[in-house]
Design a protein around this motif. Structure first.
Motif, short mmCIF file in Angstrom:
data_model
loop_
_atom_site.label_atom_id
_atom_site.label_comp_id
_atom_site.label_asym_id
_atom_site.label_seq_id
_atom_site.Cartn_x
_atom_site.Cartn_y
_atom_site.Cartn_z
N CYS A 73 24.79 18.44 54.23
CA CYS A 73 24.62 17.79 55.54
C CYS A 73 23.85 18.71 56.48
N TRP A 74 22.86 18.13 57.13
CA TRP A 74 22.14 18.83 58.18
C TRP A 74 22.60 18.24 59.50
N LYS B 221 28.06 18.26 67.35
CA LYS B 221 28.91 17.18 67.86
C LYS B 221 29.35 16.21 66.77
N GLY B 222 29.09 16.53 65.52
CA GLY B 222 29.49 15.63 64.44
C GLY B 222 28.30 14.84 63.93
N GLY B 223 28.57 13.98 62.98
CA GLY B 223 27.50 13.19 62.39
C GLY B 223 26.59 14.07 61.56
N GLY B 224 25.36 13.69 61.47
CA GLY B 224 24.39 14.47 60.71
C GLY B 224 23.78 13.65 59.60
N TRP B 225 22.72 14.19 59.06
CA TRP B 225 21.99 13.56 57.97
C TRP B 225 22.41 14.22 56.65
N HIS B 226 22.61 13.41 55.62
CA HIS B 226 23.02 13.93 54.32
C HIS B 226 21.84 13.86 53.34
N PHE B 227 21.71 14.92 52.54
CA PHE B 227 20.58 15.04 51.62
C PHE B 227 21.02 15.59 50.28
N VAL B 228 20.16 15.40 49.31
CA VAL B 228 20.22 16.07 48.02
C VAL B 228 18.89 16.79 47.87
N SER C 104 31.04 12.77 49.79
CA SER C 104 31.02 13.53 51.05
C SER C 104 30.31 14.86 50.80
N GLU C 105 30.05 15.56 51.89
CA GLU C 105 29.34 16.83 51.82
C GLU C 105 29.99 17.76 50.80
N GLY C 106 29.16 18.38 49.97
CA GLY C 106 29.64 19.33 48.96
C GLY C 106 29.89 18.70 47.59
N ASP C 107 29.87 17.38 47.51
CA ASP C 107 30.10 16.71 46.22
C ASP C 107 28.90 16.87 45.29
N ALA C 108 29.19 17.03 44.01
CA ALA C 108 28.14 17.06 42.99
C ALA C 108 27.77 15.61 42.66
N VAL C 109 26.48 15.34 42.57
CA VAL C 109 26.00 13.99 42.24
C VAL C 109 24.90 14.06 41.18
N THR C 110 24.81 13.00 40.41
CA THR C 110 23.70 12.83 39.48
C THR C 110 22.82 11.74 40.09
N VAL C 111 21.56 12.07 40.29
CA VAL C 111 20.62 11.17 40.94
C VAL C 111 19.52 10.81 39.94
#
Length: 102
Positions: free
Chosen positions: A15-16, A21-28, A91-98
């Motif tokens: 998450c960037w 203040k919370g929120g943010g953009w999530h990326f891989v 959620s942030e920190g989770d491993a994903v296969t894309v």
């Protein structure tokens, strides 16, 4: 039309937050050999800022978006919208296969 170039990557969701203040953009992040192969596959088909249009699948969720050049890794970043994270329980920190197709 030729078949799409397909790629699969295992990565961590991050998450960037432009502010605290919370929120943010999530990326891989897509880097290394996969990023190099994607860059080659997309020659002549890049958009603004060097973006590449992709069809994406994480788990059972599919959507269309773009990957964007990522200066820090030398690869690309893939935005993962809230709807996708909610559907897949991510959620942030989770491993994903894309899986990505250009």
């Amino acid at each position: 039309m030729p078949p799409a170039d397909c790629f699969e990557v295992d990565a961590t969701l991050w998450c960037w937050q432009p502010n605290r203040k919370g929120g943010g953009w999530h990326f891989v992040t897509i880097d290394g050999q996969t990023a190099a192969e994607m860059r080659y596959a997309a020659l002549g088909r890049t958009g603004g800022f060097g973006s590449i249009r992709v069809d994406v699948r994480i788990g059972g969720t599919r959507w269309q978006t773009s990957v964007f050049p990522h200066k820090e890794s030398g690869g690309f970043i893939l935005p993962v919208k809230a709807d996708v994270r909610k559907r897949e329980g991510l959620s942030e920190g989770d491993a994903v296969t894309v899986s990505l197709a250009i």
